[in-house]
Design an enzyme around this catalytic site. Structure first.
Site, short mmCIF file in Angstrom:
data_model
loop_
_atom_site.label_atom_id
_atom_site.label_comp_id
_atom_site.label_asym_id
_atom_site.label_seq_id
_atom_site.Cartn_x
_atom_site.Cartn_y
_atom_site.Cartn_z
N ASP A 109 -3.66 -9.20 8.49
CA ASP A 109 -2.61 -8.34 9.06
C ASP A 109 -2.25 -8.83 10.47
O ASP A 109 -1.08 -8.82 10.86
CB ASP A 109 -3.10 -6.89 9.15
N GLU A 142 0.81 -1.23 0.00
CA GLU A 142 0.00 0.00 0.00
C GLU A 142 0.84 1.27 0.00
O GLU A 142 0.29 2.36 0.14
CB GLU A 142 -0.97 0.00 1.20
O1 RIB Z 1 -6.25 -5.35 5.73
C1 RIB Z 1 -7.23 -4.48 6.19
C2 RIB Z 1 -6.88 -3.06 5.85
O2 RIB Z 1 -6.91 -2.91 4.45
C3 RIB Z 1 -7.82 -2.02 6.37
O3 RIB Z 1 -7.47 -1.57 7.64
C4 RIB Z 1 -7.82 -0.95 5.29
O4 RIB Z 1 -7.35 0.28 5.73
C5 RIB Z 1 -6.99 -1.53 4.17
O5 RIB Z 1 -5.70 -1.04 4.15
#
Ligand code: RIB
Length: 289
Positions: A238, A135
């Site tokens: 995550d 990201e």
């Molecule tokens: O993996 C979940 C996350 O993906 C969210 O918190 C959102 O912000 C995106 O980045």
């Protein structure tokens, strides 16, 4: 020893919806929750909750000081988080009654990281980890510095694009993907997961558990998932990645690290929200017991 995380910081707007919206549909949400998110921030929080010393490298806009403060409150060193002219990244997250989600991202500051955010990597070395997701900008640059200095690099290939992953394949020691992403990558490269040019490939399979592929020794370790009633799966991947890396960083065996990560992710899906809903180590240990 330190974990350096080059990662996104988002404001998550989480809408509870009766079903995930389809093309052309206008849908009323039944609840709205706002909070800290972003795959990077979530992973930093998970690693800090799991006991690691975490330095987050990222950026927010002038509107994002609350996010940096929250990340700090959750135990993450934010001295390398820059403030840039782009607005703070945000995510529109829809969550259905089964806990499944659909996410629209506005990258904002996350894709405008200045080179200076990588300054902390000048202190990294053997025994440290660099953690990356998809990201932000600067992933390859960060991985090159970390590897030159002897640190290990863990890469969560999400949000997934074959091109981004191909750029990182020769630069990481461990890649973490979900089953759909792993299948896409195998197809694109025309090889099995065990043949990828990365020493360790971790595949998360939701309710079916997770697999660790040691490509150097052609070995696989699998752990089952815990059976839970899902409320919100956002950030579960995550949480898994963060607890896994923190446990490996602390010297846990592969199996123990996978089991801890699997339990942490299971506990996360029983809670609504993202970074704020990531469990502590004590909660994960109690859940496992
Ligand atoms: O993996 C979940 C996350 O993906 C969210 O918190 C959102 O912000 C995106 O980045």
């Amino acid at each position: 020893m330190t974990v350096y995380n080059l990662g996104s910081i988002n404001a998550d707007h989480v809408y509870a919806v009766p079903h995930l919206p389809v093309a052309g549909e206008t849908l009323a949400a039944t609840a709205l929750q706002r909070g800290l998110g972003g795959k990077g921030a979530n992973q930093s929080v998970a690693m800090a909750q799991a006991g690691a010393k975490v330095v987050h490298m990222g950026a927010v806009g002038a509107d994002g000081s609350w996010a940096t403060e929250r990340l700090q409150q959750l135990g993450v060193d934010c001295s390398a988080v820059a403030t840039v002219s782009a607005p703070t990244g945000h995510a529109i997250v829809c969550v259905d009654p089964a806990g499944e989600n659909q996410i629209v991202l506005f990258p904002g500051a996350n894709q405008a990281l200045p080179d200076q955010v990588l300054t902390p990597l000048q202190h990294c070395g053997a025994g440290d980890w660099l953690v990356l997701q998809n990201e932000t900008n600067l992933q390859c640059e960060a991985a090159q510095i970390a590897r030159q200095r002897g640190a290990r690099v863990a890469y969560s290939a999400a949000p997934f694009t074959v091109e981004a992953v191909q750029n990182m394949l020769g630069l990481c020691d461990m890649i973490i993907m979900n089953a759909g992403e792993a299948a896409q990558l195998s197809r694109a490269l025309g090889c099995d997961l065990g043949q990828l040019p990365v020493p360790v490939v971790v595949v998360t399979r939701g309710a079916e558990g997770a697999d660790w592929h040691d490509t150097l020794n052609a070995q696989q370790i699998s752990v089952p998932a815990h059976k839970v009633q899902p409320i919100d799966t956002t950030g579960a991947g995550d949480t898994f990645a963060g607890f896994l890396i923190a446990a490996l960083h602390a010297g846990a065996s592969t199996t123990a690290a996978l089991q801890l990560a699997s339990a942490a992710a299971a506990l996360k899906v029983t809670r609504p929200g993202t970074a704020d809903a990531i469990p502590s180590m004590a909660q994960v240990q109690a859940f496992m017991a």
